[in-house]
Scaffold this motif. Structure first.
Motif, PDB file in Angstrom:
ATOM      1  N   LEU A  84       0.826  -1.209   0.000  1.00 18.79           N
ATOM      2  CA  LEU A  84       0.000   0.000   0.000  1.00 18.79           C
ATOM      3  C   LEU A  84       0.862   1.261   0.000  1.00 18.79           C
ATOM      4  N   ALA A  85       1.967   1.232   0.740  1.00 22.86           N
ATOM      5  CA  ALA A  85       2.882   2.378   0.757  1.00 22.86           C
ATOM      6  C   ALA A  85       3.484   2.601  -0.635  1.00 22.86           C
ATOM      7  N   CYS A  86       3.852   1.518  -1.308  1.00 19.84           N
ATOM      8  CA  CYS A  86       4.400   1.639  -2.669  1.00 19.84           C
ATOM      9  C   CYS A  86       3.360   2.210  -3.625  1.00 19.84           C
ATOM     10  N   MET A  87       2.134   1.763  -3.478  1.00 19.98           N
ATOM     11  CA  MET A  87       1.066   2.282  -4.342  1.00 19.98           C
ATOM     12  C   MET A  87       0.852   3.776  -4.101  1.00 19.98           C
ATOM     13  N   LEU A  88       0.862   4.182  -2.833  1.00 22.19           N
ATOM     14  CA  LEU A  88       0.679   5.584  -2.494  1.00 22.19           C
ATOM     15  C   LEU A  88       1.836   6.435  -3.019  1.00 22.19           C
TER      16      LEU A  88
ATOM     17  N   GLU B 135       1.539   9.386  -5.781  1.00 20.68           N
ATOM     18  CA  GLU B 135       1.941  10.755  -5.463  1.00 20.68           C
ATOM     19  C   GLU B 135       3.041  11.282  -6.372  1.00 20.68           C
ATOM     20  N   THR B 136       4.015  10.428  -6.702  1.00 22.55           N
ATOM     21  CA  THR B 136       5.178  10.901  -7.453  1.00 22.55           C
ATOM     22  C   THR B 136       5.062  10.685  -8.955  1.00 22.55           C
ATOM     23  N   ARG B 137       4.238   9.727  -9.344  1.00 20.42           N
ATOM     24  CA  ARG B 137       4.116   9.345 -10.759  1.00 20.42           C
ATOM     25  C   ARG B 137       5.454   8.859 -11.332  1.00 20.42           C
TER      26      ARG B 137
ATOM     27  N   VAL C 146      10.121   4.096  -7.633  1.00 18.58           N
ATOM     28  CA  VAL C 146       9.517   3.459  -6.454  1.00 18.58           C
ATOM     29  C   VAL C 146       9.764   1.956  -6.490  1.00 18.58           C
ATOM     30  N   PHE C 147       9.620   1.336  -7.662  1.00 21.05           N
ATOM     31  CA  PHE C 147       9.841  -0.101  -7.791  1.00 21.05           C
ATOM     32  C   PHE C 147      11.267  -0.478  -7.417  1.00 21.05           C
TER      33      PHE C 147
END
Length: 90
Positions: A24-28, A32-34, A39-40
């Motif tokens: 969920l944190a990764c999805m958020l 937010e950052t696009r 992130v991955f």
């Protein structure tokens, strides 16, 4: 390589991590950052590092402590955390 152990480890961790707060944190963060690839790669490196530390710590601890004792301590810790969460203390 022990493929049975590899597949069992992968399946266990995949199911355990599916839908947890890390995902969920990764999805958020991605929303937010696009920047999904950043992130991955950041989250992948973090998970690999944490897994590495867990395996190394377990290798060290298992030289001195019986796996049965480790299981019992882990079970007790999960029960304590569950009770704390149940009573909104955590």
């Amino acid at each position: 390589m022990d493929w049975k152990l590899f597949v069992t480890t992968f399946a266990t961790l995949f199911v355990a991590e599916l839908g947890d707060k890390t995902q969920l944190a990764c999805m958020l963060m991605t929303a937010e950052t696009r920047k999904p690839w950043t992130v991955f790669f950041g989250s992948s490196l973090a998970l690999v590092t944490v897994s590495f530390l867990g395996v190394m710590l377990a290798s060290f601890i298992c030289q001195y402590v019986s796996p049965n004792i480790i299981k019992k301590v882990a079970a007790a810790a999960f029960v304590v955390m569950g009770v704390l969460i149940f009573f909104d203390k955590m």
